[in-house]
Design a protein around this motif. Structure first.
Motif, PDB file in Angstrom:
ATOM      1  N   THR A   1       0.791  -1.118  -0.023  1.00  0.00           N
ATOM      2  CA  THR A   1      -0.042  -0.032  -0.129  1.00  0.00           C
ATOM      3  C   THR A   1       0.759   1.243   0.124  1.00  0.00           C
ATOM      4  OG1 THR A   1      -0.312  -0.278   2.382  1.00  0.00           O
ATOM      5  CG2 THR A   1      -2.249  -1.052   1.350  1.00  0.00           C
TER       6      THR A   1
ATOM      7  N   ALA B   1      -3.859  -0.140  -5.003  1.00  0.00           N
ATOM      8  CA  ALA B   1      -4.880   0.577  -4.309  1.00  0.00           C
ATOM      9  C   ALA B   1      -6.174   0.388  -4.964  1.00  0.00           C
ATOM     10  CB  ALA B   1      -4.272   2.211  -4.383  1.00  0.00           C
ATOM     11  N   SER B   2      -6.185  -0.636  -5.861  1.00  0.00           N
ATOM     12  CA  SER B   2      -7.550  -0.956  -6.370  1.00  0.00           C
ATOM     13  C   SER B   2      -8.569  -1.276  -5.198  1.00  0.00           C
ATOM     14  CB  SER B   2      -7.362  -2.233  -7.202  1.00  0.00           C
ATOM     15  OG  SER B   2      -7.675  -3.289  -6.472  1.00  0.00           O
ATOM     16  N   GLN B   3      -9.700  -1.087  -5.846  1.00  0.00           N
ATOM     17  CA  GLN B   3     -10.934  -1.159  -4.826  1.00  0.00           C
ATOM     18  C   GLN B   3     -10.929  -2.703  -4.049  1.00  0.00           C
ATOM     19  OE1 GLN B   3     -14.585   0.043  -6.865  1.00  0.00           O
ATOM     20  NE2 GLN B   3     -14.537  -1.966  -8.189  1.00  0.00           N
TER      21      GLN B   3
ATOM     22  N   SER C   1      -8.192  -4.412  -3.493  1.00  0.00           N
ATOM     23  CA  SER C   1      -7.019  -4.554  -2.834  1.00  0.00           C
ATOM     24  C   SER C   1      -6.906  -4.497  -1.219  1.00  0.00           C
ATOM     25  CB  SER C   1      -5.780  -4.013  -3.216  1.00  0.00           C
ATOM     26  OG  SER C   1      -5.633  -3.951  -4.652  1.00  0.00           O
TER      27      SER C   1
ATOM     28  N   SER D   1      -7.183  -1.078   0.825  1.00  0.00           N
ATOM     29  CA  SER D   1      -7.828   0.223   0.241  1.00  0.00           C
ATOM     30  C   SER D   1      -9.187   0.587   0.860  1.00  0.00           C
ATOM     31  CB  SER D   1      -8.089  -0.310  -1.262  1.00  0.00           C
ATOM     32  OG  SER D   1      -9.090  -1.329  -1.253  1.00  0.00           O
ATOM     33  N   GLN D   2      -9.449  -0.142   2.018  1.00  0.00           N
ATOM     34  CA  GLN D   2     -10.808  -0.011   2.591  1.00  0.00           C
ATOM     35  C   GLN D   2     -10.279   0.554   4.071  1.00  0.00           C
ATOM     36  OE1 GLN D   2     -13.543  -2.930   2.683  1.00  0.00           O
ATOM     37  NE2 GLN D   2     -14.109  -2.575   0.230  1.00  0.00           N
TER      38      GLN D   2
ATOM     39  N   ARG E   1      -2.545  -2.059   6.402  1.00  0.00           N
ATOM     40  CA  ARG E   1      -1.644  -1.864   5.345  1.00  0.00           C
ATOM     41  C   ARG E   1      -0.826  -3.234   4.723  1.00  0.00           C
ATOM     42  NH1 ARG E   1      -0.216   3.280   8.759  1.00  0.00           N
ATOM     43  NH2 ARG E   1      -1.937   4.493   8.437  1.00  0.00           N
TER      44      ARG E   1
END
Length: 102
Positions: A50, A67-69, A71, A74-75, A80
């Protein structure tokens, strides 16, 4: 692994809710088409970091794909991800939880 776990096929980095697939074997369901099942990398190794590392530092080799939704990291509230190749304990536990070994 798990079918349909990604919102887009191009998302590849530390995918959330993935599971390990078949154990490496030459015994396949369709031997005239598929010669073997095998893993390309060790389950539990991070695919990439990350932007902010688990220790709070900045990842020098950050890839936007991590950093895709889909991965992990990412939330809000997710851990990390460490740099590629480093052990990612959170991810390996998900890989085991959602494993499909048959």
């Amino acid at each position: 692994g798990v079918a349909g776990m990604r919102s887009e096929c191009k998302n590849w980095c530390n995918i959330r809710n993935a599971g390990v697939g078949h154990v490496a074997s030459t015994a396949t369901d369709i031997p005239d088409v598929v010669d073997a099942y095998f893993w390309l990398k060790t389950p539990g190794e991070s695919d990439g970091c990350t932007e902010v590392l688990p220790d709070g530092g900045t990842c020098p080799r950050f890839d936007e794909d991590c950093a895709s939704q889909d991965s992990i990291g990412s939330q809000y509230g997710e851990p990390r991800a460490p740099e590629a190749g480093q052990w990612f304990d959170y991810q390996v536990k998900q890989l085991a939880q959602f494993a499909k070994l048959t």
